[in-house]
Scaffold this active site. Structure first.
Site, PDB file in Angstrom:
ATOM      1  N   MET A  94      23.453 -63.714   7.404  1.00 46.68           N
ATOM      2  CA  MET A  94      22.934 -62.473   6.826  1.00 46.68           C
ATOM      3  C   MET A  94      21.577 -62.671   6.154  1.00 46.68           C
ATOM      4  O   MET A  94      21.406 -62.442   4.963  1.00 46.68           O
ATOM      5  CB  MET A  94      23.957 -61.895   5.841  1.00 46.68           C
ATOM      6  CG  MET A  94      25.311 -61.610   6.478  1.00 46.68           C
ATOM      7  SD  MET A  94      25.235 -60.583   7.965  1.00 46.68           S
ATOM      8  CE  MET A  94      24.828 -59.011   7.242  1.00 46.68           C
ATOM      9  N   ARG A  95      20.627 -63.129   6.964  1.00 50.65           N
ATOM     10  CA  ARG A  95      19.258 -63.285   6.483  1.00 50.65           C
ATOM     11  C   ARG A  95      18.312 -62.752   7.555  1.00 50.65           C
ATOM     12  O   ARG A  95      18.515 -63.001   8.741  1.00 50.65           O
ATOM     13  CB  ARG A  95      18.915 -64.772   6.249  1.00 50.65           C
ATOM     14  CG  ARG A  95      19.779 -65.487   5.238  1.00 50.65           C
ATOM     15  CD  ARG A  95      19.406 -65.184   3.817  1.00 50.65           C
ATOM     16  NE  ARG A  95      18.021 -65.508   3.557  1.00 50.65           N
ATOM     17  CZ  ARG A  95      17.335 -65.011   2.534  1.00 50.65           C
ATOM     18  NH1 ARG A  95      17.899 -64.166   1.703  1.00 50.65           N
ATOM     19  NH2 ARG A  95      16.074 -65.337   2.351  1.00 50.65           N
ATOM     20  N   ASN A 111      21.875 -64.131  18.941  1.00 49.05           N
ATOM     21  CA  ASN A 111      22.600 -63.370  17.922  1.00 49.05           C
ATOM     22  C   ASN A 111      23.585 -62.433  18.620  1.00 49.05           C
ATOM     23  O   ASN A 111      23.426 -62.108  19.794  1.00 49.05           O
ATOM     24  CB  ASN A 111      21.611 -62.548  17.083  1.00 49.05           C
ATOM     25  CG  ASN A 111      22.281 -61.851  15.914  1.00 49.05           C
ATOM     26  OD1 ASN A 111      23.174 -62.389  15.277  1.00 49.05           O
ATOM     27  ND2 ASN A 111      21.841 -60.637  15.621  1.00 49.05           N
ATOM     28  N   HIS A 113      25.271 -58.585  17.958  1.00 45.44           N
ATOM     29  CA  HIS A 113      25.092 -57.372  17.158  1.00 45.44           C
ATOM     30  C   HIS A 113      26.220 -56.400  17.509  1.00 45.44           C
ATOM     31  O   HIS A 113      26.525 -56.216  18.686  1.00 45.44           O
ATOM     32  CB  HIS A 113      23.735 -56.744  17.455  1.00 45.44           C
ATOM     33  CG  HIS A 113      23.472 -55.524  16.642  1.00 45.44           C
ATOM     34  ND1 HIS A 113      23.154 -55.585  15.302  1.00 45.44           N
ATOM     35  CD2 HIS A 113      23.497 -54.216  16.972  1.00 45.44           C
ATOM     36  CE1 HIS A 113      23.001 -54.353  14.843  1.00 45.44           C
ATOM     37  NE2 HIS A 113      23.204 -53.506  15.831  1.00 45.44           N
ATOM     38  N   GLU A 147      11.189 -58.775  16.535  1.00 47.20           N
ATOM     39  CA  GLU A 147      11.619 -57.400  16.302  1.00 47.20           C
ATOM     40  C   GLU A 147      13.139 -57.355  16.162  1.00 47.20           C
ATOM     41  O   GLU A 147      13.862 -57.851  17.029  1.00 47.20           O
ATOM     42  CB  GLU A 147      11.165 -56.505  17.457  1.00 47.20           C
ATOM     43  CG  GLU A 147      11.420 -55.033  17.196  1.00 47.20           C
ATOM     44  CD  GLU A 147      10.946 -54.144  18.340  1.00 47.20           C
ATOM     45  OE1 GLU A 147      11.336 -52.975  18.357  1.00 47.20           O
ATOM     46  OE2 GLU A 147      10.210 -54.627  19.216  1.00 47.20           O
ATOM     47  N   ASP A 149      16.872 -56.939  16.348  1.00 47.41           N
ATOM     48  CA  ASP A 149      17.859 -56.502  17.347  1.00 47.41           C
ATOM     49  C   ASP A 149      17.220 -55.968  18.624  1.00 47.41           C
ATOM     50  O   ASP A 149      17.731 -55.035  19.254  1.00 47.41           O
ATOM     51  CB  ASP A 149      18.806 -55.438  16.754  1.00 47.41           C
ATOM     52  CG  ASP A 149      19.623 -55.980  15.588  1.00 47.41           C
ATOM     53  OD1 ASP A 149      19.951 -57.180  15.594  1.00 47.41           O
ATOM     54  OD2 ASP A 149      19.942 -55.203  14.678  1.00 47.41           O
ATOM     55  N   GLN A 177      36.232 -58.059  20.970  1.00 44.50           N
ATOM     56  CA  GLN A 177      35.376 -58.248  22.148  1.00 44.50           C
ATOM     57  C   GLN A 177      34.226 -59.218  21.863  1.00 44.50           C
ATOM     58  O   GLN A 177      33.804 -59.963  22.749  1.00 44.50           O
ATOM     59  CB  GLN A 177      34.840 -56.911  22.647  1.00 44.50           C
ATOM     60  CG  GLN A 177      35.905 -56.023  23.241  1.00 44.50           C
ATOM     61  CD  GLN A 177      36.672 -56.720  24.345  1.00 44.50           C
ATOM     62  OE1 GLN A 177      36.096 -57.231  25.301  1.00 44.50           O
ATOM     63  NE2 GLN A 177      37.990 -56.777  24.200  1.00 44.50           N
ATOM     64  N   GLU A 178      33.729 -59.213  20.627  1.00 48.55           N
ATOM     65  CA  GLU A 178      32.698 -60.185  20.249  1.00 48.55           C
ATOM     66  C   GLU A 178      33.215 -61.600  20.490  1.00 48.55           C
ATOM     67  O   GLU A 178      32.499 -62.462  21.008  1.00 48.55           O
ATOM     68  CB  GLU A 178      32.305 -60.023  18.776  1.00 48.55           C
ATOM     69  CG  GLU A 178      31.530 -58.760  18.475  1.00 48.55           C
ATOM     70  CD  GLU A 178      31.137 -58.662  17.006  1.00 48.55           C
ATOM     71  OE1 GLU A 178      30.960 -59.711  16.349  1.00 48.55           O
ATOM     72  OE2 GLU A 178      31.003 -57.523  16.513  1.00 48.55           O
TER      73      GLU A 178
END
Length: 193
Positions: A94-95, A111, A113, A147, A149, A177-178
């Site tokens: 979370m940075r 990453n 999302h 930029e 996401d 699902q992740e």
């Protein structure tokens, strides 16, 4: 050996899913890939204990101990580089990362999302999907760019938005699902390196 370094800030459920799949599928033996380290910016991140239980080295770098975001990111990059990573995985880290950090790991920083990007970048994705009347939501694995996401998409999974869903119930359905798509996408990226 192709090393994977995972960054977390909390419970590390996606990190745990990657570690579990890597062990079940013997990534080390079959693909020469392994989770080499788990790093966190929070000493109380629950995922650190999970990593240690699996024999994975951990390290904490408290972002509050650094004078600037750039100083923290430089120290974090040095800590990651010590493991010679083929891929760096953000798993609930979370940075917001500086452009210099992102550039340093360009093409190997990934990453996940909790939305079907490009829809709903940023925060509060599940509530935003419900509020917009979406019939499906989901998760996206993507390469990280400067930029937010907006990097190239590597994998997506969709789930239905059900009548009566709350942000919490939808989040739980997306998270399952992740845990399926993130390990698969990480392995595919590692195999390209």
């Amino acid at each position: 050996m192709k090393n994977i370094v995972i960054l977390i800030s909390g419970g590390g459920s996606n990190m745990a899913a990657i570690v579990r799949v890597a062990q079940q599928q013997d990534w080390a033996g079959r693909h020469g890939a392994r989770v080499a380290a788990v790093l966190s910016n929070k000493a109380d991140a629950g995922g650190l204990a999970i990593a240690r239980e699996h024999g994975i080295p951990t390290q904490v770098l408290d972002h509050k101990a650094y004078a600037s975001r750039e100083d923290f990111d430089a120290a974090l990059a040095r800590a990651i580089d010590a493991h010679a990573p083929a891929v760096v995985v953000l798993a609930g880290f979370m940075r917001i990362l500086t452009p210099g950090f992102v550039q340093h790991f360009a093409g190997r920083l990934v990453n996940i999302h909790p939305s079907l990007l490009p829809a709903f970048p940023g925060l509060h994705t599940h509530q935003r999907a419900i509020d917009a009347g979406c019939r499906v939501a989901g998760a996206t694995v993507h390469l990280v760019t400067a930029e937010l996401d907006a990097g190239p998409i590597l994998a997506q999974a969709a789930v239905p938005v059900l009548p009566g869903d709350t942000a919490q119930t939808l989040a739980a359905r997306v998270l399952t699902q992740e845990h399926v798509i993130y390990p698969r996408a990480v392995l595919e990226l590692v195999l390209q390196k």
